[in-house]
Design a protein around this motif. Structure first.
Motif, PDB file in Angstrom:
ATOM      1  N   ALA A 198      -9.924   2.832   0.727  1.00 14.68           N
ATOM      2  CA  ALA A 198      -9.639   1.427   1.193  1.00 14.68           C
ATOM      3  C   ALA A 198      -9.006   0.785   0.016  1.00 14.68           C
ATOM      4  O   ALA A 198      -8.468  -0.478   0.279  1.00 14.68           O
ATOM      5  CB  ALA A 198     -11.074   0.579   1.347  1.00 14.68           C
ATOM      6  N   SER A 199      -8.874   1.353  -1.035  1.00 13.32           N
ATOM      7  CA  SER A 199      -8.070   0.794  -2.062  1.00 13.32           C
ATOM      8  C   SER A 199      -6.761   1.111  -2.385  1.00 13.32           C
ATOM      9  O   SER A 199      -6.414   2.058  -1.698  1.00 13.32           O
ATOM     10  CB  SER A 199      -8.846   1.106  -3.303  1.00 13.32           C
ATOM     11  N   PRO A 200      -5.720   0.217  -3.029  1.00 16.61           N
ATOM     12  CA  PRO A 200      -4.520   0.886  -3.169  1.00 16.61           C
ATOM     13  C   PRO A 200      -4.650   2.185  -4.083  1.00 16.61           C
ATOM     14  O   PRO A 200      -5.554   2.091  -4.904  1.00 16.61           O
ATOM     15  CB  PRO A 200      -3.722  -0.496  -3.944  1.00 16.61           C
ATOM     16  N   LEU A 201      -3.706   3.053  -3.833  1.00 16.81           N
ATOM     17  CA  LEU A 201      -4.067   4.621  -4.359  1.00 16.81           C
ATOM     18  C   LEU A 201      -2.684   5.007  -4.456  1.00 16.81           C
ATOM     19  O   LEU A 201      -2.250   5.781  -3.621  1.00 16.81           O
ATOM     20  CB  LEU A 201      -4.969   5.468  -3.534  1.00 16.81           C
ATOM     21  N   PRO A 202      -2.260   4.715  -5.664  1.00 16.14           N
ATOM     22  CA  PRO A 202      -0.656   5.431  -5.893  1.00 16.14           C
ATOM     23  C   PRO A 202      -0.966   6.786  -5.970  1.00 16.14           C
ATOM     24  O   PRO A 202      -1.979   7.301  -6.689  1.00 16.14           O
ATOM     25  CB  PRO A 202      -0.352   4.640  -7.379  1.00 16.14           C
ATOM     26  N   LEU A 203       0.304   7.372  -5.730  1.00 15.90           N
ATOM     27  CA  LEU A 203       0.226   8.869  -5.879  1.00 15.90           C
ATOM     28  C   LEU A 203      -0.005   9.482  -7.079  1.00 15.90           C
ATOM     29  O   LEU A 203      -0.459  10.461  -7.481  1.00 15.90           O
ATOM     30  CB  LEU A 203       1.605   9.424  -5.259  1.00 15.90           C
ATOM     31  N   ALA A 204       0.655   8.689  -8.000  1.00 16.93           N
ATOM     32  CA  ALA A 204       0.559   9.113  -9.522  1.00 16.93           C
ATOM     33  C   ALA A 204      -0.792   8.750 -10.104  1.00 16.93           C
ATOM     34  O   ALA A 204      -1.206   9.620 -10.905  1.00 16.93           O
ATOM     35  CB  ALA A 204       1.314   7.957 -10.341  1.00 16.93           C
ATOM     36  N   GLU A 205      -1.680   7.963  -9.479  1.00 15.32           N
ATOM     37  CA  GLU A 205      -3.036   8.177  -9.847  1.00 15.32           C
ATOM     38  C   GLU A 205      -3.906   9.327  -9.505  1.00 15.32           C
ATOM     39  O   GLU A 205      -4.748  10.097 -10.139  1.00 15.32           O
ATOM     40  CB  GLU A 205      -4.022   6.842  -9.360  1.00 15.32           C
ATOM     41  N   ILE A 206      -3.411   9.803  -8.199  1.00 19.55           N
ATOM     42  CA  ILE A 206      -4.230  10.871  -7.562  1.00 19.55           C
ATOM     43  C   ILE A 206      -3.695  12.099  -8.509  1.00 19.55           C
ATOM     44  O   ILE A 206      -4.566  12.919  -8.624  1.00 19.55           O
ATOM     45  CB  ILE A 206      -3.728  11.147  -6.231  1.00 19.55           C
ATOM     46  N   THR A 242      -3.368  20.978   3.512  1.00 18.50           N
ATOM     47  CA  THR A 242      -4.158  20.070   4.697  1.00 18.50           C
ATOM     48  C   THR A 242      -2.848  19.716   5.688  1.00 18.50           C
ATOM     49  O   THR A 242      -3.276  19.480   7.116  1.00 18.50           O
ATOM     50  CB  THR A 242      -4.327  18.547   4.090  1.00 18.50           C
ATOM     51  N   GLY A 243      -1.762  20.200   5.717  1.00 18.31           N
ATOM     52  CA  GLY A 243      -0.610  19.750   6.869  1.00 18.31           C
ATOM     53  C   GLY A 243      -0.153  18.365   6.657  1.00 18.31           C
ATOM     54  O   GLY A 243       0.722  18.020   7.757  1.00 18.31           O
ATOM     55  N   VAL A 244      -0.726  17.496   5.900  1.00 18.95           N
ATOM     56  CA  VAL A 244      -0.422  16.357   5.759  1.00 18.95           C
ATOM     57  C   VAL A 244      -0.051  15.816   4.345  1.00 18.95           C
ATOM     58  O   VAL A 244      -0.688  16.573   3.332  1.00 18.95           O
ATOM     59  CB  VAL A 244      -1.150  15.199   6.574  1.00 18.95           C
ATOM     60  N   THR A 245       0.691  14.831   4.178  1.00 21.04           N
ATOM     61  CA  THR A 245       0.902  14.459   2.747  1.00 21.04           C
ATOM     62  C   THR A 245      -0.302  13.388   2.305  1.00 21.04           C
ATOM     63  O   THR A 245      -1.167  13.120   3.047  1.00 21.04           O
ATOM     64  CB  THR A 245       2.244  13.431   2.625  1.00 21.04           C
ATOM     65  N   PRO A 246      -0.604  13.445   0.983  1.00 17.46           N
ATOM     66  CA  PRO A 246      -1.560  12.582   0.626  1.00 17.46           C
ATOM     67  C   PRO A 246      -1.763  11.132   1.333  1.00 17.46           C
ATOM     68  O   PRO A 246      -2.685  10.722   1.570  1.00 17.46           O
ATOM     69  CB  PRO A 246      -1.471  12.127  -1.081  1.00 17.46           C
ATOM     70  N   LEU A 247      -0.534  10.441   1.143  1.00 17.21           N
ATOM     71  CA  LEU A 247      -0.435   9.157   1.807  1.00 17.21           C
ATOM     72  C   LEU A 247      -0.824   9.362   3.532  1.00 17.21           C
ATOM     73  O   LEU A 247      -1.803   8.177   4.043  1.00 17.21           O
ATOM     74  CB  LEU A 247       1.074   8.610   1.846  1.00 17.21           C
ATOM     75  N   ARG A 248      -0.513  10.054   4.259  1.00 18.62           N
ATOM     76  CA  ARG A 248      -0.593  10.311   5.583  1.00 18.62           C
ATOM     77  C   ARG A 248      -2.288  10.515   5.685  1.00 18.62           C
ATOM     78  O   ARG A 248      -2.829  10.023   6.770  1.00 18.62           O
ATOM     79  CB  ARG A 248       0.122  11.557   6.092  1.00 18.62           C
ATOM     80  N   TYR A 249      -3.019  11.375   4.882  1.00 14.19           N
ATOM     81  CA  TYR A 249      -4.252  11.545   4.741  1.00 14.19           C
ATOM     82  C   TYR A 249      -5.128  10.369   4.565  1.00 14.19           C
ATOM     83  O   TYR A 249      -6.238  10.205   5.328  1.00 14.19           O
ATOM     84  CB  TYR A 249      -4.672  12.649   3.610  1.00 14.19           C
ATOM     85  N   GLN A 250      -4.476   9.446   3.573  1.00  9.14           N
ATOM     86  CA  GLN A 250      -5.354   8.235   3.411  1.00  9.14           C
ATOM     87  C   GLN A 250      -5.248   7.323   4.666  1.00  9.14           C
ATOM     88  O   GLN A 250      -6.185   6.738   5.111  1.00  9.14           O
ATOM     89  CB  GLN A 250      -4.750   7.432   2.334  1.00  9.14           C
TER      90      GLN A 250
END
Length: 91
Positions: free
Chosen positions: A14-22, A41-49
């Protein structure tokens, strides 16, 4: 890498989650994270979120929350983005 990233996204979806942080949390570059995560997973991290947010928002609305309240609770700025993402989902 993918499992560690999933855990981090789920803990903070639910928080802003920059790819760089992950990526930093997983000890890899953003590009490596995206590649490994998508392979696993078949999806990007953003799509997963986004999918997590959609799922949680659906749960909230099914239990009486308004779309606006559900959208804000799961991290969208307003209900518009939630509605737009829902419209993209296959029926």
């Amino acid at each position: 890498t993918a499992h560690r990233a999933q855990d981090h996204i789920e803990a903070r979806f639910a928080s802003p989650l920059p790819l760089a942080e992950i990526a930093s949390k997983c000890g890899v570059s953003e590009r490596t994270l995206t590649r490994k995560f998508t392979e696993a997973t078949g999806v990007t991290p953003l799509r997963y979120q986004q999918l997590l947010r959609l799922e949680r928002a659906g749960h909230l609305t099914s239990h009486g929350a308004t779309v606006e309240t559900a959208a804000r609770t799961v991290g969208f700025q307003d209900a518009r983005m939630l509605r737009r993402l829902r419209a993209r989902e296959p029926a």
